[in-house]
Design an enzyme around this catalytic site. Sequence first.
Site, short mmCIF file in Angstrom:
data_model
loop_
_atom_site.label_atom_id
_atom_site.label_comp_id
_atom_site.label_asym_id
_atom_site.label_seq_id
_atom_site.Cartn_x
_atom_site.Cartn_y
_atom_site.Cartn_z
N SER A 128 0.84 -1.20 0.00
CA SER A 128 0.00 0.00 0.00
C SER A 128 0.87 1.24 0.00
O SER A 128 1.99 1.23 0.53
CB SER A 128 -0.89 0.00 1.24
OG SER A 128 -1.49 1.27 1.45
N TYR A 144 -1.78 -1.44 10.11
CA TYR A 144 -1.89 -1.81 8.69
C TYR A 144 -0.74 -1.23 7.86
O TYR A 144 -0.04 -1.96 7.15
CB TYR A 144 -3.23 -1.32 8.14
CG TYR A 144 -3.39 -1.53 6.65
CD1 TYR A 144 -3.69 -2.79 6.14
CD2 TYR A 144 -3.24 -0.47 5.76
CE1 TYR A 144 -3.84 -2.99 4.77
CE2 TYR A 144 -3.38 -0.66 4.39
CZ TYR A 144 -3.68 -1.91 3.90
OH TYR A 144 -3.82 -2.12 2.55
#
Length: 225
Positions: A128, A144
Site C-alpha cells: 500500500s 496496517y
Amino acid sequence: MANIIITGTSRGIGFELVKLFAKEGHQVLALSRNVQPVQRLDLSNVHCFSFDLGNPNDFKKVEAFLEQWNVVDVLINNAGSLLNKPFAETTIEEFERVYKVNVFGVAEMIRTVRHKMGKEGHVVTVSSMGGVQGSMKFPGLSAYSSSKGAVITLTELLAEEYKETGPSFNVLALGAVQTEMLEEAFPGYQALVTALEMATYIKDFALTGHKLYNGKLLQVSNSTP
C-alpha cells in the site's frame, strides 16, 4: 500456460484476478478463508480451498496441493488484514493479528512455495502507498500501514537473497482502489480505479514484470489516499 497462486480471492482485486487468469487458460490456486465466491464461478482450471494466512497449520494444505504441480510460475500475495483504530486503543493482540496476515503469512507463503519456483518465477506482493516512506499517512492505520512497509523491505531482501537462482520478487504499493477494504478504511470515499482495472494491471505485471524488475517497489497510484 502458467501455474498461478493468489491469496485473498474472495472479493475485490483477488477475485477479479482469478477470473482474468482463468479466462486466459492459466491454472489457478485461489486461496481465501471464504471459498464460496470462487467456487460459484465453477471454473475447471481454478482450484480452491479454505485457507487462513494467520493459521500456520493451513500452509500444510498448500504443501499437499503443490504435489500436483511441477512448478509454480507466479505467486501473488494479495490477501491483507486491515485495522482502522486509534493507536492508543489498539491492543498488542490486534497489532499481532494484522502482522500475522500481512507480514508473517506472506513470508510463510513464500517459504512454502519457493522450492517450486525457478529462475523465471515471479513473486508479486501487494502493498500500500501507506507503507511507502515519505507518502501521506492516515491516523488509525498504524498497524496496517506499518505492516505494508515491512513487506516492502522483505521483498527487497528476498530479491537479493535469491538473485542467482530466482524467483524474482517485486512489490506493488497500491493507491486507492474501489474495494470493500477501501470502504472499511475510508467510508464514503470513491476511488478513481476499480478492482477490475487494478487486477488487469497486476495480472499483466505478474506475467511479465520480472523480465524488467527484481527487488523493486512500484507505486501504482493516481490519488491520495
